[in-house]
Scaffold this motif. Structure first.
Motif, PDB file in Angstrom:
ATOM      1  N   TYR A   3      -6.488  -4.634  12.140  1.00 28.31           N
ATOM      2  CA  TYR A   3      -7.363  -4.955  10.793  1.00 28.31           C
ATOM      3  C   TYR A   3      -8.779  -5.021  11.006  1.00 28.31           C
ATOM      4  O   TYR A   3      -9.642  -5.344  10.040  1.00 28.31           O
ATOM      5  N   SER A  34     -11.004  -5.853   0.389  1.00 26.86           N
ATOM      6  CA  SER A  34     -11.362  -4.570   0.642  1.00 26.86           C
ATOM      7  C   SER A  34     -11.232  -3.493  -0.376  1.00 26.86           C
ATOM      8  O   SER A  34     -11.467  -2.255  -0.157  1.00 26.86           O
ATOM      9  N   ALA A  36      -8.406  -2.311  -1.142  1.00 25.89           N
ATOM     10  CA  ALA A  36      -6.998  -1.427  -0.514  1.00 25.89           C
ATOM     11  C   ALA A  36      -5.908  -1.898  -1.700  1.00 25.89           C
ATOM     12  O   ALA A  36      -5.758  -2.853  -2.051  1.00 25.89           O
ATOM     13  N   VAL A  38      -2.490  -2.800  -2.038  1.00 22.64           N
ATOM     14  CA  VAL A  38      -1.304  -3.064  -1.288  1.00 22.64           C
ATOM     15  C   VAL A  38      -0.183  -3.534  -2.174  1.00 22.64           C
ATOM     16  O   VAL A  38      -0.386  -3.989  -3.590  1.00 22.64           O
ATOM     17  N   GLN A  62       0.848  -9.769   5.449  1.00 18.59           N
ATOM     18  CA  GLN A  62       0.693  -8.415   5.742  1.00 18.59           C
ATOM     19  C   GLN A  62      -0.303  -7.944   4.355  1.00 18.59           C
ATOM     20  O   GLN A  62      -1.043  -7.296   4.686  1.00 18.59           O
ATOM     21  N   ALA A  63       0.319  -8.404   3.303  1.00 22.19           N
ATOM     22  CA  ALA A  63      -0.772  -7.889   2.325  1.00 22.19           C
ATOM     23  C   ALA A  63      -2.221  -8.658   2.270  1.00 22.19           C
ATOM     24  O   ALA A  63      -3.010  -7.928   1.927  1.00 22.19           O
ATOM     25  N   GLU A  66      -4.315  -6.826   4.935  1.00 20.50           N
ATOM     26  CA  GLU A  66      -4.520  -5.301   4.482  1.00 20.50           C
ATOM     27  C   GLU A  66      -5.394  -5.116   3.315  1.00 20.50           C
ATOM     28  O   GLU A  66      -6.272  -4.463   3.347  1.00 20.50           O
ATOM     29  N   SER A  67      -5.375  -6.234   2.524  1.00 19.20           N
ATOM     30  CA  SER A  67      -6.337  -6.272   1.466  1.00 19.20           C
ATOM     31  C   SER A  67      -7.634  -6.922   1.630  1.00 19.20           C
ATOM     32  O   SER A  67      -8.456  -7.080   0.514  1.00 19.20           O
ATOM     33  N   TRP A  69     -11.360  -7.045   3.869  1.00 20.69           N
ATOM     34  CA  TRP A  69     -12.417  -6.460   4.702  1.00 20.69           C
ATOM     35  C   TRP A  69     -12.934  -7.805   5.317  1.00 20.69           C
ATOM     36  O   TRP A  69     -13.309  -8.676   4.885  1.00 20.69           O
ATOM     37  N   ARG A 142      -2.587  -7.108  16.875  1.00 15.49           N
ATOM     38  CA  ARG A 142      -2.397  -6.871  15.435  1.00 15.49           C
ATOM     39  C   ARG A 142      -3.614  -7.802  14.582  1.00 15.49           C
ATOM     40  O   ARG A 142      -4.084  -7.352  13.784  1.00 15.49           O
TER      41      ARG A 142
END
Length: 185
Positions: A3, A34, A36, A38, A62-63, A66-67, A69, A142
């Motif tokens: 990420y 970010s 994104a 999700v 995970q969310a 991913e969301s 920055w 990751r």
């Protein structure tokens, strides 16, 4: 680091920082949404699950990753506040969707117990199961999994004794040495 778009640069900057090398600017971490889109998991019916159930924590983690920055030298990571339950020391945790409370328990200050990590405690085992599932999800590169989230000693004692009793104990027994607690094998 999955990420982190600029992971090689970040790794080099953090390495230089820890080696006390002069950098062109201070290291900094910036986290921001970010933008994104999700899929966030639905809150669990039982608040305990929010903090200790891998089936909810992993999708939320995970969310969250991913969301976000991850700017500057921010390293993708996630706070596992469920580690507080490993600090219960025989007290009872209570859960809501915002935090974990630990109910005070009786402690004989003339014969204080040896506070330590009880690996057989059911709460410690639940947290260990969660922590290991997060480590597995992180894989080798990751995201970062930090040390377990545990309470510092003063917070821990305030939770176990209750804030008022903890503060009174500090005032009434300032000479009680930290190693006065009897050790258990």
């Amino acid at each position: 680091m999955l990420y982190k778009d600029n992971w090689p640069e970040t790794r080099d900057r953090l390495t230089a920082l820890w080696r006390r090398q002069r950098l062109d600017r201070p290291c900094m971490t910036v986290r921001a949404p970010s933008g994104a889109r999700v899929s966030w998991p639905k809150e669990p019916a039982d608040p305990e699950g929010r903090w200790l159930d891998p089936a909810w924590v992993l999708p939320h983690l995970q969310a969250s990753l991913e969301s976000t920055w991850w700017g500057g030298e921010a390293i993708p990571s996630y706070l596992l506040m469920g580690g507080w339950v490993a600090c219960c020391q025989g007290a009872t945790p209570r859960f809501n969707n915002q935090t974990i409370w630990i109910d005070p328990r009786p402690v004989d200050m003339d014969r204080p117990p040896a506070f330590g990590l009880d690996l057989d405690d059911p709460w410690t085992r639940k947290y260990e199961r969660l922590y290991m599932s997060v480590v597995e999800a992180a894989g080798r590169d990751r995201f970062m999994v930090g040390q377990p989230c545990v309470l510092p000693a003063s917070d821990l004692l305030a939770k176990i004794l209750g804030t008022e009793r903890f503060l009174l104990s500090l005032a009434e027994r300032p000479d009680l040495p930290p190693d006065a607690a009897p050790r258990t094998p």
